[in-house]
Design an enzyme around this catalytic site. Sequence first.
Site, mmCIF file in Angstrom:
data_model
loop_
_atom_site.group_PDB
_atom_site.id
_atom_site.type_symbol
_atom_site.label_atom_id
_atom_site.label_comp_id
_atom_site.label_asym_id
_atom_site.label_seq_id
_atom_site.Cartn_x
_atom_site.Cartn_y
_atom_site.Cartn_z
ATOM 1 N N ASP A 15 41.463 -44.293 88.089
ATOM 2 C CA ASP A 15 41.359 -42.852 88.297
ATOM 3 C C ASP A 15 40.768 -42.522 89.663
ATOM 4 O OD1 ASP A 15 42.508 -42.260 85.900
ATOM 5 O OD2 ASP A 15 40.641 -41.876 84.830
ATOM 6 N N ASN A 17 38.694 -33.362 89.479
ATOM 7 C CA ASN A 17 37.879 -33.745 88.325
ATOM 8 C C ASN A 17 36.678 -32.821 88.124
ATOM 9 O OD1 ASN A 17 39.173 -35.846 87.067
ATOM 10 N ND2 ASN A 17 37.556 -37.341 87.438
ATOM 11 N N GLU A 18 35.754 -32.864 89.093
ATOM 12 C CA GLU A 18 34.541 -32.077 88.940
ATOM 13 C C GLU A 18 33.787 -31.913 90.252
ATOM 14 O OE1 GLU A 18 33.758 -36.028 89.032
ATOM 15 O OE2 GLU A 18 34.012 -35.477 86.924
ATOM 16 N N ALA A 49 20.287 -32.919 82.514
ATOM 17 C CA ALA A 49 18.854 -33.087 82.234
ATOM 18 C C ALA A 49 18.048 -31.855 82.629
ATOM 19 C CB ALA A 49 18.315 -34.332 82.941
#
Length: 267
Positions: A45, A126-127, A189
């Site tokens: 990927d 993707n991001e 987080a």
Amino acid sequence: MRYYVQDRGDSLSIDLAQQFHKLAKEHGFTLDAKSPEIVISIGGDGTMLQAFHTFTDRIPDIAFVGVHTGHLGFYADWKADELEDLIQLMAEGNKDAARSPRIVEYPLIDLEIRRKSGVSSMIALNEFTLKGVDGTVVAQVDINDVTFEMFRGDGICVSTPSGSTAYNKALGGAMVHPTIEAMQIAEIASINNRVYRTLGSPIVLPKHHHCDIFSRKSQRLLLTIDHVNLTVDDLISVKCQVSTQKVSFARYRPYPFWDRVRTAFLD
């Protein structure tokens, strides 16, 4: 047919790329590194992300095909030992319109990065992630120009539907079918106590919404757009929204999304 090959650089991927070039020449395909119609990614990927970012200026004109030689090829339809089958189908589709591949389109994310030094635009397959380099990130998150929350924590991830199976999934985000025009925001987080509060769960925004992430202290930040990393110390804001452009993949045989999910995570 004009084509280009992006390989991962390992011996297997290089050998397959050379085989592809040989077979492509036999079928009359033309290697074109500037204006290909089809881009073949041979690797994992990460290789597909490199191929995509190589041609971000030609997104409407290109379709991508993935050949999987890594451990997880979520964007790949083909295995290393199926190269001849792929070439044959490509040749048949090139000669006969009735055998042309099905083109599927997936949403992307547009990013407007504002820094004290200037403004730049990027696009993510993707991001996009924002993380602290030296400590806790302090950032204000606005949705549609209205303050939503003040974030404190390790960072924020904004993913496309096709990217929802990657880092977003590891953060507890939902897997979204890649035909849905949306983006997902997941916290990394976050700090939640009596003083500081965030929503604490991922949210999905439709294509007509946008979010702005404002840096709210002097801080060094790592911005990651797919595989591209930028370290900045003068960030003002990042605007994220579903792009009007989409990435295209050429499907020479059926491979449904949920089959990919099952194969990648359950089989």
